[in-house]
Enzyme design. Structure first.
Site, PDB file in Angstrom:
ATOM      1  N   HIS A 187      66.598  49.974  46.305  1.00  0.00           N
ATOM      2  CA  HIS A 187      66.940  48.725  46.983  1.00  0.00           C
ATOM      3  C   HIS A 187      66.699  47.513  46.079  1.00  0.00           C
ATOM      4  O   HIS A 187      66.424  46.419  46.569  1.00  0.00           O
ATOM      5  CB  HIS A 187      66.149  48.592  48.285  1.00  0.00           C
ATOM      6  CG  HIS A 187      66.495  49.639  49.286  1.00  0.00           C
ATOM      7  ND1 HIS A 187      67.650  49.602  50.035  1.00  0.00           N
ATOM      8  CD2 HIS A 187      65.848  50.780  49.644  1.00  0.00           C
ATOM      9  CE1 HIS A 187      67.703  50.668  50.831  1.00  0.00           C
ATOM     10  NE2 HIS A 187      66.616  51.405  50.610  1.00  0.00           N
ATOM     11  N   LYS A 235      36.051  38.081  36.058  1.00  0.00           N
ATOM     12  CA  LYS A 235      35.690  39.217  36.902  1.00  0.00           C
ATOM     13  C   LYS A 235      35.508  38.809  38.357  1.00  0.00           C
ATOM     14  O   LYS A 235      36.036  39.432  39.258  1.00  0.00           O
ATOM     15  CB  LYS A 235      34.393  39.836  36.364  1.00  0.00           C
ATOM     16  CG  LYS A 235      33.920  41.058  37.138  1.00  0.00           C
ATOM     17  CD  LYS A 235      34.825  42.227  36.903  1.00  0.00           C
ATOM     18  CE  LYS A 235      34.351  43.472  37.610  1.00  0.00           C
ATOM     19  NZ  LYS A 235      35.332  44.550  37.486  1.00  0.00           N
ATOM     20  N   ARG A 285      32.427  36.762  33.463  1.00  0.00           N
ATOM     21  CA  ARG A 285      32.780  35.795  34.496  1.00  0.00           C
ATOM     22  C   ARG A 285      33.691  34.685  33.974  1.00  0.00           C
ATOM     23  O   ARG A 285      34.247  33.910  34.752  1.00  0.00           O
ATOM     24  CB  ARG A 285      31.509  35.162  35.082  1.00  0.00           C
ATOM     25  CG  ARG A 285      30.556  36.150  35.713  1.00  0.00           C
ATOM     26  CD  ARG A 285      29.330  35.437  36.243  1.00  0.00           C
ATOM     27  NE  ARG A 285      29.679  34.583  37.360  1.00  0.00           N
ATOM     28  CZ  ARG A 285      29.697  34.965  38.631  1.00  0.00           C
ATOM     29  NH1 ARG A 285      29.387  36.213  38.946  1.00  0.00           N
ATOM     30  NH2 ARG A 285      30.005  34.127  39.585  1.00  0.00           N
ATOM     31  N   GLU A 338      48.194  49.762  41.971  1.00  0.00           N
ATOM     32  CA  GLU A 338      46.980  49.625  41.164  1.00  0.00           C
ATOM     33  C   GLU A 338      47.249  49.976  39.707  1.00  0.00           C
ATOM     34  O   GLU A 338      46.753  49.307  38.790  1.00  0.00           O
ATOM     35  CB  GLU A 338      45.871  50.503  41.746  1.00  0.00           C
ATOM     36  CG  GLU A 338      44.563  50.506  40.957  1.00  0.00           C
ATOM     37  CD  GLU A 338      43.914  49.149  40.839  1.00  0.00           C
ATOM     38  OE1 GLU A 338      42.988  49.032  40.015  1.00  0.00           O
ATOM     39  OE2 GLU A 338      44.314  48.202  41.545  1.00  0.00           O
ATOM     40  N   CYS A 398      32.768  30.988  36.552  1.00  0.00           N
ATOM     41  CA  CYS A 398      31.934  30.667  35.404  1.00  0.00           C
ATOM     42  C   CYS A 398      30.594  31.371  35.526  1.00  0.00           C
ATOM     43  O   CYS A 398      30.186  31.798  36.601  1.00  0.00           O
ATOM     44  CB  CYS A 398      31.714  29.158  35.323  1.00  0.00           C
ATOM     45  SG  CYS A 398      33.232  28.198  35.265  1.00  0.00           S
ATOM     46  N   TRP A 404      35.213  29.565  32.850  1.00  0.00           N
ATOM     47  CA  TRP A 404      36.586  29.929  33.197  1.00  0.00           C
ATOM     48  C   TRP A 404      37.216  28.657  33.739  1.00  0.00           C
ATOM     49  O   TRP A 404      36.816  28.147  34.773  1.00  0.00           O
ATOM     50  CB  TRP A 404      36.608  31.042  34.234  1.00  0.00           C
ATOM     51  CG  TRP A 404      37.982  31.594  34.503  1.00  0.00           C
ATOM     52  CD1 TRP A 404      38.615  32.596  33.841  1.00  0.00           C
ATOM     53  CD2 TRP A 404      38.893  31.170  35.535  1.00  0.00           C
ATOM     54  NE1 TRP A 404      39.846  32.821  34.372  1.00  0.00           N
ATOM     55  CE2 TRP A 404      40.051  31.958  35.417  1.00  0.00           C
ATOM     56  CE3 TRP A 404      38.848  30.195  36.523  1.00  0.00           C
ATOM     57  CZ2 TRP A 404      41.142  31.807  36.255  1.00  0.00           C
ATOM     58  CZ3 TRP A 404      39.939  30.043  37.365  1.00  0.00           C
ATOM     59  CH2 TRP A 404      41.071  30.850  37.228  1.00  0.00           C
ATOM     60  N   ASN A 457      29.350  26.081  38.444  1.00  0.00           N
ATOM     61  CA  ASN A 457      30.334  27.106  38.771  1.00  0.00           C
ATOM     62  C   ASN A 457      30.894  26.769  40.141  1.00  0.00           C
ATOM     63  O   ASN A 457      30.153  26.718  41.119  1.00  0.00           O
ATOM     64  CB  ASN A 457      29.684  28.493  38.791  1.00  0.00           C
ATOM     65  CG  ASN A 457      30.614  29.569  39.323  1.00  0.00           C
ATOM     66  OD1 ASN A 457      31.828  29.472  39.196  1.00  0.00           O
ATOM     67  ND2 ASN A 457      30.052  30.591  39.939  1.00  0.00           N
ATOM     68  N   GLY A 458      32.198  26.513  40.219  1.00  0.00           N
ATOM     69  CA  GLY A 458      32.807  26.171  41.500  1.00  0.00           C
ATOM     70  C   GLY A 458      33.841  25.078  41.335  1.00  0.00           C
ATOM     71  O   GLY A 458      34.280  24.765  40.233  1.00  0.00           O
ATOM     72  N   LYS A 481      46.743  47.350  36.551  1.00  0.00           N
ATOM     73  CA  LYS A 481      45.898  47.627  35.392  1.00  0.00           C
ATOM     74  C   LYS A 481      46.654  47.369  34.091  1.00  0.00           C
ATOM     75  O   LYS A 481      46.118  46.790  33.155  1.00  0.00           O
ATOM     76  CB  LYS A 481      45.396  49.077  35.409  1.00  0.00           C
ATOM     77  CG  LYS A 481      44.339  49.383  36.438  1.00  0.00           C
ATOM     78  CD  LYS A 481      42.976  48.845  36.085  1.00  0.00           C
ATOM     79  CE  LYS A 481      42.601  47.597  36.809  1.00  0.00           C
ATOM     80  NZ  LYS A 481      42.731  47.425  38.197  1.00  0.00           N
ATOM     81  N   GLU A 514      47.115  43.582  33.628  1.00  0.00           N
ATOM     82  CA  GLU A 514      45.863  42.869  33.372  1.00  0.00           C
ATOM     83  C   GLU A 514      45.414  42.965  31.925  1.00  0.00           C
ATOM     84  O   GLU A 514      44.972  41.971  31.348  1.00  0.00           O
ATOM     85  CB  GLU A 514      44.743  43.445  34.253  1.00  0.00           C
ATOM     86  CG  GLU A 514      44.779  43.008  35.695  1.00  0.00           C
ATOM     87  CD  GLU A 514      43.624  43.611  36.463  1.00  0.00           C
ATOM     88  OE1 GLU A 514      42.938  42.855  37.171  1.00  0.00           O
ATOM     89  OE2 GLU A 514      43.390  44.834  36.361  1.00  0.00           O
TER      90      GLU A 514
END
Length: 612
Positions: free
Chosen positions: A508, A607, A27, A485, A2, A73, A99-100, A489, A492
């Site tokens: 496999h 983020k 955030r 990566e 947050c 968030w 925040n937490g 991307k 996301e």
């Protein structure tokens, strides 16, 4: 996760809070709210983004020179108006933003219910503000002391700010495990999760340490105490952040801006550390610990998400160049499986924000075992920078887009410098090979510029595959982490399911997924595994898969087999990840835009993951 912001001073608080929340929205953006004092305590909050909050407030009373704001968030409780912050105390005389995560909120809530407290939301935050007021009334103490007593009873992580109608000239802030910075202006104070809302108003800041409480009173100096009641002297630092770095600068999205900033961010991460003329690589932040690297029997990388992929590149670098065994650990798993850590291990923690909760927890565990902890992060003064023995900043500049781009290449750049330095000191690479690689590294920013010039072709390919349901990304050796990566991307920001795989492992299992609808993105640059990758491409073509290949300029063999190719400048395979990742970033960006996705703020993501 947050974002929190607060203001007390001579100016109207609301415009500062709203602008601050917009800067912090990367955030979290499930809901937002503000609280202001103008004789009465006015609280406005709603589900949605900061723009929705601003529209919801409309012409309502936003007067007041003291206030707090929050963009959420969700952790405890679904995103809705009720669970949005700020949260009231039982009397509604005070509110709090947080925040937490308060891990023991359950038993605290039951105890408070037994005392007659009624809760309106599903959040742990509401429990904490009720607890603080309960202590204030039962113990008959001032609010700041009630905050201190309450924080000795909670387990978890928090960055909190409290606003009270009974204390209209004071803010109380505290932190543990979640970031908080206090800006000091002329007869005014600013509070935020990071420096982005503050830099416009002042360069002087204080970073709160864990278990510290800030007593912020209008017209008086900042006071800090620990939750154990020890007075601390505030340590004022000067921000290096520039305001223009927080703007889009003409780009449609922060992500696109940050992709195009990579020639500069890679160069900035090398500046002062690399001299081809003098054949020198020097990272001042780790000089004191170089012998620890040289003597290390093992290096352990701990990281999450994109930073974990950078750590995988680091594994190849350190094992190949410095001949040191490496393990790459998800920080979120590392602390929970009773890992074996020796005193002669070097643990390298990688994080863009420097605030990643799982990585911080992994650091503390490794420190308790006596290991040497090196940090690689992008934010000066961040928690990881303070928790590690030594380290190096990446100098990528602010990264606002939630999907990391320039942070990845900056991290890989610093890891490359680090591996080269240690390899040269150990004598595991020759002087000629060392000089060859540092000359190649110096040339990377110009090569990235050239890749960016292929944007139109990448956009054309993106249009063809924008409606795919699935995608496969393949690479070998140094390119395997790039495949991971690239897939991340795409997942996301476009919400297309994608998997990254070592090219040789495709047969496999994942080869069963391939049909004429499946795009397969292959990093097929020249190097030791080139012929093997060509064989893997043939296997895909035999199953009618669609091949989009990243190839070295002038390649003819893959070009004949692939449906589409994107050429990148010839690069030593040790450094290929820095160049080959760029087209994959652009592909993901354009596909997401074409699908109508919110590129900078993808759903469900934040983020900086400051909760476990």
């Amino acid at each position: 996760m947050c974002g929190i912001v607060g203001y007390i001073g001579n100016k109207q608080a609301y415009p500062i809070l709203i602008k601050g929340l917009q800067r912090l929205e990367y955030r979290g953006y499930d809901s937002a709210g503000v609280a202001l004092i103008d004789n009465d305590l006015n609280v406005y909050k709603c589900k949605g983004k900061v723009a929705d909050l601003h529209e919801f407030i409309g012409t309502k009373n936003t007067k007041g020179t003291i206030g707090i704001g929050h963009t959420r968030w969700a952790t405890h409780g679904v995103p809705n108006d009720v669970n949005a912050h700020p949260h009231y105390s039982a009397s509604k005389n005070m509110v709090m933003i947080h925040n937490g995560i308060i891990e023991n909120y359950g038993p605290l809530k039951e105890e408070l219910k037994n005392r007659g407290h009624i809760f309106l939301s599903d959040t742990d935050t509401e429990v904490l503000i009720h607890l603080i007021e309960d202590i204030k009334e039962k113990e008959n103490v001032r609010l700041g002391e009630a905050v201190r007593i309450a924080l000795n009873q909670v387990v978890g992580a928090y960055a909190i700010v409290i606003l009270s109608k009974e204390n209209p000239d004071e803010l109380f802030a505290a932190k543990k495990g979640s970031p908080m910075v206090i800006g000091i202006g002329e007869d005014e104070f600013f509070i935020a999760s990071d420096a982005t809302p503050i830099v416009e108003y002042t360069k002087n800041v204080v970073y709160l340490e864990d278990e510290e409480i800030a007593f912020i009173e209008r017209g008086k100096e900042l006071k800090i105490k620990t939750i154990k009641n020890k007075t601390k002297t505030p340590y004022v630092q000067e921000l290096e952040l520039q305001l223009e770095a927080l703007e889009k600068g003409g780009y449609d999205h922060f992500m696109l801006k940050e992709i195009y900033e990579q020639p500069r961010s890679i160069k900035d991460s090398m500046r002062g550390r690399l001299s081809v003329e003098k054949a020198i690589v020097n990272l001042g932040g780790i000089t004191e610990y170089e012998q620890k690297f040289i003597n290390a029997k093992r290096i352990i990388f701990v990281a999450c998400g994109t930073s974990w992929h950078a750590g995988l590149v680091g594994e190849y670098l350190f094992e190949d160049l410095a001949r040191i065994p490496v393990e790459v650990e998800y920080a979120s798993e590392f602390r929970y499986r009773n890992p074996i850590v020796y005193e002669d291990d070097v643990v390298i923690a990688i994080s863009q924000s420097g605030e990643t909760a799982d990585t911080l927890a992994a650091i503390e565990l490794a420190k308790s075992k006596g290991a040497t902890i090196i940090g690689i992060c992008n934010v000066v003064g961040s928690s990881i920078a303070r928790a590690t023995h030594a380290g190096s900043y990446t100098h990528a500049g602010p990264e606002i887009g939630v999907a990391s781009t320039k942070a990845f290449t900056a991290q890989v750049t610093v890891l490359t410098l680090m591996a080269l330095r240690i390899a040269f000191r150990k004598g595991t690479i020759s002087a000629s090979r060392f000089h060859e690689l540092i000359a190649e590294l110096e040339a990377i920013p110009e090569k990235v510029e050239r890749v960016l010039q292929t944007n139109d072709k990448i956009k054309y390919i993106a249009d063809i595959y924008k409606n795919s349901s699935n995608a496969l990304y393949l690479g070998r050796g140094y390119s395997f982490p790039v495949a991971l990566e690239g897939a991340l991307k795409l997942k996301e920001i476009s919400y297309i399911h994608a998997e990254g795989y070592p090219a040789a492992e495709m047969k496999h299992g994942p080869i069963a997924l391939i049909d004429e609808e499946m795009p397969v993105f292959v990093i097929a640059t020249k190097g030791t595994s080139y012929e093997k990758v060509v064989s893997n491409i043939q296997e895909v073509k035999a199953r009618k898969g669609k091949i989009i290949a990243i190839v070295t300029e002038g390649d003819k063999q893959v070009k004949e087999m692939a449906d589409y190719t994107i050429e990148i400048p010839e690069t030593d395979e040790v450094l290929v990840p820095l160049v080959s990742v760029i087209p994959l970033q652009l592909l993901s960006y354009h596909i997401a835009v074409m699908r109508g996705c919110n590129v900078d703020q993808p759903r469900n993501l934040a983020k900086s993951v400051t909760v476990e």
